[in-house]
Design a protein around this motif. Structure first.
Motif, mmCIF file in Angstrom:
data_model
loop_
_atom_site.group_PDB
_atom_site.id
_atom_site.type_symbol
_atom_site.label_atom_id
_atom_site.label_comp_id
_atom_site.label_asym_id
_atom_site.label_seq_id
_atom_site.Cartn_x
_atom_site.Cartn_y
_atom_site.Cartn_z
ATOM 1 N N UNK A 69 10.298 -26.321 35.166
ATOM 2 C CA UNK A 69 11.765 -26.328 35.102
ATOM 3 C C UNK A 69 12.329 -27.726 34.844
ATOM 4 N N UNK A 70 11.481 -28.617 34.309
ATOM 5 C CA UNK A 70 11.955 -29.948 33.930
ATOM 6 C C UNK A 70 12.852 -29.837 32.697
ATOM 7 N N UNK A 71 13.808 -30.750 32.546
ATOM 8 C CA UNK A 71 14.700 -30.682 31.378
ATOM 9 C C UNK A 71 13.961 -30.634 30.045
ATOM 10 N N UNK A 72 12.883 -31.413 29.921
ATOM 11 C CA UNK A 72 12.154 -31.435 28.657
ATOM 12 C C UNK A 72 11.569 -30.070 28.321
ATOM 13 N N UNK A 73 11.262 -29.282 29.361
ATOM 14 C CA UNK A 73 10.707 -27.939 29.157
ATOM 15 C C UNK A 73 11.832 -26.952 28.841
ATOM 16 N N UNK A 74 12.854 -26.915 29.678
ATOM 17 C CA UNK A 74 13.926 -25.938 29.521
ATOM 18 C C UNK A 74 14.761 -26.189 28.269
ATOM 19 N N UNK A 75 14.880 -27.443 27.865
ATOM 20 C CA UNK A 75 15.711 -27.769 26.697
ATOM 21 C C UNK A 75 14.896 -27.864 25.416
ATOM 22 N N UNK A 76 13.611 -27.519 25.499
ATOM 23 C CA UNK A 76 12.756 -27.609 24.316
ATOM 24 C C UNK A 76 13.284 -26.746 23.175
ATOM 25 N N UNK A 77 13.805 -25.582 23.517
ATOM 26 C CA UNK A 77 14.319 -24.687 22.484
ATOM 27 C C UNK A 77 15.547 -25.211 21.780
ATOM 28 N N UNK A 78 16.203 -26.210 22.371
ATOM 29 C CA UNK A 78 17.394 -26.772 21.741
ATOM 30 C C UNK A 78 17.058 -27.408 20.402
ATOM 31 N N UNK A 79 15.869 -28.031 20.318
ATOM 32 C CA UNK A 79 15.478 -28.660 19.071
ATOM 33 C C UNK A 79 15.388 -27.658 17.938
ATOM 34 N N UNK A 80 14.798 -26.497 18.216
ATOM 35 C CA UNK A 80 14.709 -25.464 17.198
ATOM 36 C C UNK A 80 16.067 -24.940 16.800
ATOM 37 N N UNK A 81 16.968 -24.840 17.775
ATOM 38 C CA UNK A 81 18.322 -24.367 17.466
ATOM 39 C C UNK A 81 19.065 -25.371 16.598
ATOM 40 N N UNK A 82 18.919 -26.659 16.899
ATOM 41 C CA UNK A 82 19.599 -27.694 16.124
ATOM 42 C C UNK A 82 19.107 -27.685 14.678
ATOM 43 N N UNK A 154 17.068 -40.743 32.946
ATOM 44 C CA UNK A 154 17.790 -39.469 33.013
ATOM 45 C C UNK A 154 17.155 -38.550 31.971
ATOM 46 N N UNK A 155 16.249 -37.687 32.413
ATOM 47 C CA UNK A 155 15.478 -36.874 31.477
ATOM 48 C C UNK A 155 16.360 -35.886 30.723
ATOM 49 N N UNK A 156 17.384 -35.361 31.375
ATOM 50 C CA UNK A 156 18.279 -34.421 30.704
ATOM 51 C C UNK A 156 18.992 -35.099 29.541
ATOM 52 N N UNK A 157 19.548 -36.260 29.789
ATOM 53 C CA UNK A 157 20.248 -37.008 28.744
ATOM 54 C C UNK A 157 19.285 -37.394 27.624
ATOM 55 N N UNK A 158 18.090 -37.839 27.987
ATOM 56 C CA UNK A 158 17.114 -38.244 26.988
ATOM 57 C C UNK A 158 16.714 -37.072 26.097
ATOM 58 N N UNK A 159 16.532 -35.902 26.687
ATOM 59 C CA UNK A 159 16.133 -34.729 25.904
ATOM 60 C C UNK A 159 17.247 -34.299 24.964
ATOM 61 N N UNK A 160 18.475 -34.258 25.465
ATOM 62 C CA UNK A 160 19.603 -33.864 24.619
ATOM 63 C C UNK A 160 19.767 -34.805 23.434
ATOM 64 N N UNK A 161 19.722 -36.104 23.686
ATOM 65 C CA UNK A 161 19.909 -37.066 22.605
ATOM 66 C C UNK A 161 18.751 -37.039 21.617
ATOM 67 N N UNK A 162 17.551 -36.771 22.106
ATOM 68 C CA UNK A 162 16.405 -36.676 21.203
ATOM 69 C C UNK A 162 16.623 -35.586 20.174
ATOM 70 N N UNK A 163 17.088 -34.421 20.623
ATOM 71 C CA UNK A 163 17.293 -33.308 19.707
ATOM 72 C C UNK A 163 18.471 -33.561 18.760
ATOM 73 N N UNK A 164 19.497 -34.208 19.256
ATOM 74 C CA UNK A 164 20.644 -34.527 18.403
ATOM 75 C C UNK A 164 20.236 -35.530 17.318
ATOM 76 N N UNK A 165 19.488 -36.551 17.708
ATOM 77 C CA UNK A 165 19.140 -37.621 16.779
ATOM 78 C C UNK A 165 18.130 -37.171 15.733
ATOM 79 N N UNK A 166 17.223 -36.282 16.112
ATOM 80 C CA UNK A 166 16.177 -35.840 15.180
ATOM 81 C C UNK A 166 16.777 -35.257 13.903
#
Length: 256
Positions: A69-82, A154-166
């Motif tokens: 349930x870490x942010x990097x796991x739960x938000x992984x699908x965000x990258x595919x959506x972006x 802040x893993x949540x912030x890092x994961x969100x920005x990673x997907x946005x920037x990619x």
């Protein structure tokens, strides 16, 4: 709400209440279905949906477990959506980056360790050394920003920005191919960010990051599509059928 949605909600409630902790194994299917008053078919559908959402994972021959349930796991699908976003969204993502990244850089100035600062410096040096290779330089550019955001702790912030920037990376590479002066400016802007981080100055770090992201966003607004000159920030014009270039498409040719 469908029956499957209700089944999903019941399992999620068990997790929120702490009855199913991260990493814990779910009871046998029949037992869990009976305890929740669900049919086994509904239970299977709910489990499948939660596996796709990275809430649960099936370990073959062992059973079904709650993920970390870490942010990097739960938000992984965000990258595919972006990646599937259409139309003008490369510019919307640049706007999102402009809103989040300067604040993240200010937070990093508070929290960055000496080791993390050294990593940022290594990526800056690599950018300077590879400025003649656009794609390689942009890879170090992305690694620079990734290291800065990770320094927020802040893993949540890092994961969100990673997907946005990619999703904006291809457009930034394109800028490097058509703008002969961008490499020197980009290195200078990153150097300013690094110096602000080294000074542990949040205000200066935020300002340096804002200037950098805004400069890139402004250039893309001016050069991506003609219709952006007419409509710099509004909703898509339904009468204009021309799509924005997709940053995933092949890069445009450079002038000889």
């Amino acid at each position: 709400m469908s029956l499957t949605d209700r089944a999903i909600a019941r399992i999620r409630q068990l997790i929120r209440d702490g009855e199913l902790a991260p990493g814990s194994k779910l009871p046998p299917e029949q037992q869990l279905a009976a305890s929740l008053g669900l049919s086994r078919n509904l239970m299977r559908e709910a489990v499948k949906a939660l596996v796709v959402a990275r809430v649960l994972e099936i370990r073959r021959g062992d059973g079904t477990y709650v993920t970390s349930l870490e942010p990097a796991v739960l938000l992984e699908g965000l990258g595919g959506a972006v990646e599937l976003l259409q139309g003008d969204t490369v510019l919307e993502l640049m706007e999102a980056r402009r809103l989040f990244e300067p604040a993240a850089t200010a937070l990093a100035a508070h929290r960055i360790t000496d080791e993390e600062l050294a990593e940022v410096a290594r990526h800056l040096s690599a950018m300077q050394e590879t400025r003649d290779d656009v794609e390689l330089m942009n890879q170090h550019d992305a690694a620079f920003h990734r290291a800065v955001v990770r320094a927020t702790h802040n893993e949540t912030l890092a994961t969100l920005l990673e997907h946005v920037s990619e999703r904006t990376l291809r457009a930034r590479i394109w800028r490097g191919l058509v703008d002969d002066e961008v490499a020197d400016r980009t290195v200078a802007e990153h150097r300013a960010i690094h110096e602000a981080l080294a000074a542990r100055d949040p205000g200066l770090a935020q300002a340096a990051a804002l200037i950098h992201v805004h400069t890139t966003e402004r250039w893309l607004r001016e050069h991506l599509p003609e219709r952006e000159h007419r409509r710099p920030a509004g909703p898509p014009d339904p009468a204009d059928p021309r799509p924005l270039p997709d940053p995933a498409d092949p890069l445009p040719p450079t002038e000889e």
